[in-house]
Scaffold this motif. Structure first.
Motif, PDB file in Angstrom:
ATOM      1  N   THR A 156       0.841  -1.199   0.000  1.00 13.86           N
ATOM      2  CA  THR A 156       0.000   0.000   0.000  1.00 13.86           C
ATOM      3  C   THR A 156       0.871   1.243   0.000  1.00 13.86           C
ATOM      4  O   THR A 156       1.784   1.363   0.830  1.00 13.86           O
ATOM      5  N   ALA A 157       0.590   2.150  -0.925  1.00 14.67           N
ATOM      6  CA  ALA A 157       1.357   3.399  -1.006  1.00 14.67           C
ATOM      7  C   ALA A 157       1.008   4.308   0.163  1.00 14.67           C
ATOM      8  O   ALA A 157      -0.132   4.347   0.626  1.00 14.67           O
ATOM      9  N   ARG A 158       1.991   5.041   0.629  1.00 20.15           N
ATOM     10  CA  ARG A 158       1.760   6.065   1.661  1.00 20.15           C
ATOM     11  C   ARG A 158       1.092   7.293   1.042  1.00 20.15           C
ATOM     12  O   ARG A 158       0.248   7.929   1.672  1.00 20.15           O
ATOM     13  N   ILE A 159       1.509   7.616  -0.197  1.00 16.61           N
ATOM     14  CA  ILE A 159       0.958   8.767  -0.922  1.00 16.61           C
ATOM     15  C   ILE A 159       0.841   8.365  -2.386  1.00 16.61           C
ATOM     16  O   ILE A 159       1.732   7.704  -2.926  1.00 16.61           O
ATOM     17  N   ALA A 160      -0.242   8.760  -3.039  1.00 16.44           N
ATOM     18  CA  ALA A 160      -0.405   8.561  -4.479  1.00 16.44           C
ATOM     19  C   ALA A 160      -0.880   9.877  -5.081  1.00 16.44           C
ATOM     20  O   ALA A 160      -1.891  10.434  -4.643  1.00 16.44           O
ATOM     21  N   ASP A 161      -0.136  10.364  -6.062  1.00 20.38           N
ATOM     22  CA  ASP A 161      -0.448  11.689  -6.600  1.00 20.38           C
ATOM     23  C   ASP A 161       0.012  11.766  -8.052  1.00 20.38           C
ATOM     24  O   ASP A 161       1.205  11.704  -8.346  1.00 20.38           O
ATOM     25  N   SER A 190       3.539   7.233  -6.893  1.00 22.67           N
ATOM     26  CA  SER A 190       3.195   6.740  -5.558  1.00 22.67           C
ATOM     27  C   SER A 190       4.445   6.631  -4.712  1.00 22.67           C
ATOM     28  O   SER A 190       5.510   6.237  -5.204  1.00 22.67           O
ATOM     29  N   PHE A 211       6.308   4.915  -1.399  1.00 20.87           N
ATOM     30  CA  PHE A 211       6.301   3.784  -0.477  1.00 20.87           C
ATOM     31  C   PHE A 211       7.471   3.932   0.493  1.00 20.87           C
ATOM     32  O   PHE A 211       8.558   4.385   0.115  1.00 20.87           O
ATOM     33  N   LEU A 250       2.726  14.769  -1.983  1.00 20.33           N
ATOM     34  CA  LEU A 250       3.937  14.147  -2.530  1.00 20.33           C
ATOM     35  C   LEU A 250       5.112  15.117  -2.481  1.00 20.33           C
ATOM     36  O   LEU A 250       6.220  14.748  -2.082  1.00 20.33           O
ATOM     37  N   LEU A 310       9.722   5.796  -5.053  1.00 21.08           N
ATOM     38  CA  LEU A 310       8.763   6.520  -5.874  1.00 21.08           C
ATOM     39  C   LEU A 310       8.435   5.643  -7.076  1.00 21.08           C
ATOM     40  O   LEU A 310       9.325   5.341  -7.888  1.00 21.08           O
ATOM     41  N   HIS A 311       7.197   5.207  -7.161  1.00 16.37           N
ATOM     42  CA  HIS A 311       6.781   4.326  -8.254  1.00 16.37           C
ATOM     43  C   HIS A 311       5.982   5.123  -9.276  1.00 16.37           C
ATOM     44  O   HIS A 311       5.031   5.837  -8.934  1.00 16.37           O
ATOM     45  N   ALA A 369       3.534   5.222 -12.445  1.00 12.75           N
ATOM     46  CA  ALA A 369       2.516   4.411 -13.122  1.00 12.75           C
ATOM     47  C   ALA A 369       2.272   4.868 -14.552  1.00 12.75           C
ATOM     48  O   ALA A 369       1.706   4.133 -15.354  1.00 12.75           O
TER      49      ALA A 369
END
Length: 562
Positions: free
Chosen positions: A395-400, A404, A406, A423, A541-542, A544
């Protein structure tokens, strides 16, 4: 080799040289006396000391092989390997280029599907020779590379596929068995008592050099000449003198070896990174190599640096910058190669230097106790995928906006992350953790191409311009077999940003349920888990969506433009 050191460092350096001679350091090194280091198994890993002499005992071997390669009319050679098996050949390829009548040498050391496909799509398989280079034959990456390209070769060449493959491996390895079962054209052997990062002058480096059409005997003669000089007393010994300089600098808090290399020899830093980081980075100690870092005003560098300037004779693009760094009071080591063939002597000089520096640091420079940690975590993840068809959920801590973030609970708490944190805020807080004496490292599990490297360079520049902290860039998974040892085993003075991405197109690994994309994801997650376990300041930092756009966004955040 020229040294320009501040007075205090110069005095300490001279004292250490005298102490080295008083302790018979050079004689003990050549006599394989493990007490020079830790009294452990060091003596088992010193066959590189006289490998050039052994290689020259059969002067016809390499020219004969080169003639055979040329006669078969290959257009390309692709070396499939990692770390010590691939970095020396990469340096040779960039330094010598393609020779008339001989194939071009390329290296594959990434599990990134985009990078794999980019290579595959430019190859004519029927005109390509593949080296599968692996000491043990059990390393994940060369094995999946081999599985993929041997399958491709069978599709195009049928039963003749094996005749386009050569193994470079240690006797009795799993790769030796695979080469026999698959009908490889040839098998060349490494030496079990030479570790991967010290294997440049063994067949792991010299067989690819011969296949490129370069005079291997002359290359080895340069190395042998350096070996003879490296038996002299410390003040006259080019390898020991360099090693004692590095070890003395490390003792005085200058633990960032900043490499400035001119264009003709620019890729040597990639090989030096592994040699220095994997040899010295353990037990809370490390000399951190810093390669291809953008240059800044000399006065803005911290007091934790020692610079090495490497050039071919006549090259001087960075000469004024280096002069300014020296004038600002920073220690500078200058090495000039008369010509490219002198690379043979530099391989040996740096191997001796690393061994000597390890002695001053009180560590065993020939082991790599922390490399296996990431492999174990990666294996757990790929095994789970084989059993369940998916990697563990996260689960990501932040997605923007397609990016994302982690991290583990410890890093989340240190960053003060909650549901309101943006972010930009999280990244800036993370970069704000960089203090005096720290270094910043980007760990990028994305396609290693010029576009991505340029974008990541801008992020390095943004961090560098803040306070002069050293900045590093490693593309995964190749850095795992290089600087990754120092990041995990060295001092806890690194701040890390790992970058991963979705793969626009994935590629199956023949014979496995997992794909190259899954392998890369497992390697990244395993790497990050070990950094967390070691208490490192790290986030992932992932990406997408579009990688270029996301890297630009991250760069803007780092520079304060967003």
């Amino acid at each position: 080799m020229g040294l320009s050191f501040p007075a205090e460092l110069e005095e300490a350096f001279k004292s250490e040289l005298a102490a080295w001679d008083a302790a018979d350091g050079t004689e003990r090194l050549w006599n394989r006396d493990a007490s020079l280091w830790t009294g452990g198994d060091e003596a088992n890993w010193l066959a590189w000391l006289d490998v050039a002499e052994r290689q020259l005992s059969d002067p016809a071997r390499f020219p004969r092989f080169a003639a055979e390669v040329k006669a078969r009319g290959f257009e390309d050679i692709v070396l499939l390997g990692m770390g010590g098996s691939s970095l020396c050949p990469e340096v040779l390829s960039f330094t010598f280029g393609r020779r008339a009548g001989f194939p071009r040498l390329s290296i594959l050391d990434s599990t990134d599907p985009e990078q794999l496909l980019a290579l595959d799509r430019r190859l004519n398989i029927s005109k390509t020779l593949f080296f599968v280079s692996s000491k043990s034959g059990s390393t994940l990456e060369p094995n999946v590379f081999f599985a993929y390209f041997f399958d491709r070769a069978r599709q195009e060449l049928g039963d003749a596929a094996g005749s386009h493959f050569i193994a470079i491996t240690d006797p009795g390895s799993k790769m030796e068995k695979a080469s026999e079962e698959s009908g490889f054209w040839k098998t060349f052997y490494g030496e079990p008592k030479i570790g991967g990062r010290f294997s440049a002058l063994s067949d792991f480096g010299m067989v690819p050099l011969a296949a490129m059409g370069v005079d291997v005997a002359e290359f080895l003669l340069r190395a042998r000449s350096m070996a003879k000089e490296c038996r002299l007393p410390a003040s006259q010994n080019p390898g020991v003198r360099l090693g004692v300089a590095l070890g003395t600098a490390w003792k005085m808090g200058r633990d960032k070896l900043t490499i400035i290399a001119e264009k003709g020899i620019f890729d040597l830093g990639a090989w030096m990174e592994q040699l220095v980081a994997e040899s010295t980075g353990k037990h809370g100690k490390a000399m951190i190599p810093v390669d291809r870092e953008p240059l800044i005003t000399a006065e803005n560098y911290g007091a934790d640096r020692v610079f090495v300037y490497i050039a071919l004779d006549g090259e001087a693009a960075f000469a004024d910058d280096v002069a300014a760094i020296e004038a600002a009071g920073h220690p500078v080591i200058r090495i000039t190669l008369r010509e490219r063939m002198d690379l043979g002597q530099e391989f040996f000089r740096w191997e001796i230097a690393t061994a000597a520096a390890g002695a001053l640091m009180g560590i065993n420079p020939f082991d790599q106790p922390d490399v296996e940690a990431s492999k174990i975590e990666t294996r757990k993840l790929t095994d789970e995928f084989e059993q369940t068809g998916k990697l563990p959920a996260e689960t990501a801590r932040i997605a923007d906006g397609g990016i994302s973030l982690f991290c583990d609970d410890a890093n989340a708490a240190a960053l003060g992350l909650d549901e309101t944190t943006t972010l930009s805020e999280a990244i800036r807080r993370h970069l704000g953790r960089i203090s005096a004496g720290d270094y910043f490292a980007m760990l990028a599990y994305i396609n290693m191409n010029a576009e991505n490297e340029s974008a990541l360079k801008l992020i390095r520049e943004a961090v560098l311009s803040r306070n002069g902290n050293a900045t590093c860039l490693g593309f995964g998974p190749r850095f795992l077999h290089s600087t990754g040892q120092a990041y995990k085993g060295g001092a806890n003075n690194g701040v890390f940003v790992q970058v991963t991405c979705d793969d626009a197109e994935d590629v199956a690994v023949p014979g496995q349920k997992y794909s190259f994309g899954i392998v890369k994801a497992a390697q990244a997650r395993g790497d990050l888990d070990v950094l967390f376990e070691r208490g490192r300041r790290a986030i992932r930092l992932h990406i997408a969506g579009d990688v270029s756009e996301a890297l630009e966004t991250i760069g803007n955040i780092a520079s304060g433009a967003e």
